[in-house]
Design an enzyme around this catalytic site. Structure first.
Site, short mmCIF file in Angstrom:
data_model
loop_
_atom_site.label_atom_id
_atom_site.label_comp_id
_atom_site.label_asym_id
_atom_site.label_seq_id
_atom_site.Cartn_x
_atom_site.Cartn_y
_atom_site.Cartn_z
N THR A 134 0.87 -1.27 0.05
CA THR A 134 -0.03 0.19 0.15
C THR A 134 0.88 1.26 0.02
O THR A 134 0.19 2.25 -0.20
CB THR A 134 -0.95 -0.20 1.10
OG1 THR A 134 -0.08 -0.11 2.48
CG2 THR A 134 -2.08 -1.13 1.24
N GLU A 135 2.14 1.18 0.26
CA GLU A 135 2.96 2.46 -0.03
C GLU A 135 2.80 3.22 -1.00
O GLU A 135 3.19 4.43 -1.16
CB GLU A 135 4.37 2.04 0.58
CG GLU A 135 4.91 1.01 -0.18
CD GLU A 135 4.95 -0.43 0.22
OE1 GLU A 135 3.92 -0.98 0.50
OE2 GLU A 135 6.20 -0.96 0.21
#
Length: 183
Positions: A134-135
């Site tokens: 998700t970064e």
């Protein structure tokens, strides 16, 4: 050994490392990276034959701690490079560890936490767990783990995971349970 961000328990030939920051969803800090390295070094000197990594509370690991991410924005390029080296060293240690490692994913494994789960020899997860890099949604590229992930799940799935940042359910058509590593 006493740690602040994790626990290490050894029984006979099994060692269990538990990320122990449940209030922060076991988010990774600089201290946790150092403590994980120390725990793995201690395990290598022990008669342990198998290592389990898990998280306390409802999450396996939510990736890098938000406070650490905020401080990264204020760092010099050389400081950012040193942080990347520290994380890469931790990932390489897990990937090339001399004993089988099992990620016992007890909840979400996101960003760096998904990286840790990916790097272990076996990844077992509860039905409600989710995996995701998700970064990318905040502009970080999970470059360090991308080579390992591609080896595990193939290029097409790796691209989907790394470029979209969408969390995937545990049974999302990938198997991280047989890995061609340690070569």
């Amino acid at each position: 050994m006493n740690f602040e961000t994790l626990t290490l328990e050894t029984h006979d030939y099994l060692s269990t490392i538990t990320f122990n920051r449940p209030d922060k969803r076991n988010a990774i800090t600089t201290q946790m990276i150092a403590e994980l390295q120390t725990a793995l070094d201690a395990i290598e000197k022990s008669p342990t034959r198998v290592v389990i990594i898990t998280g306390s509370g409802k999450a396996f690991c939510a990736g890098i701690d938000l406070e650490l991410l905020q401080s990264i924005a204020k760092q010099s390029p050389s400081e950012n490079q040193e942080d990347s080296r520290r994380i890469a060293k931790m990932f390489r240690k897990i990937w090339s560890f001399s004993r089988p490692m099992i990620a016992a994913v007890n909840g979400h494994a996101l960003a760096g936490g998904c990286g840790i789960a990916t790097l272990c020899d076996f990844t077992l997860a509860v039905p409600e767990s989710k995996f995701g890099y998700t970064e990318v949604k905040i502009g970080f590229l999970p470059a360090i783990v991308s080579v390992f992930l591609t080896r595990q799940v193939g290029e097409k799935r790796a691209r989907d995971l790394l470029l979209t940042g969408r969390p995937r359910p545990r049974n999302w058509a990938w198997s991280m349970n047989s890995c061609p590593r340690k070569s």
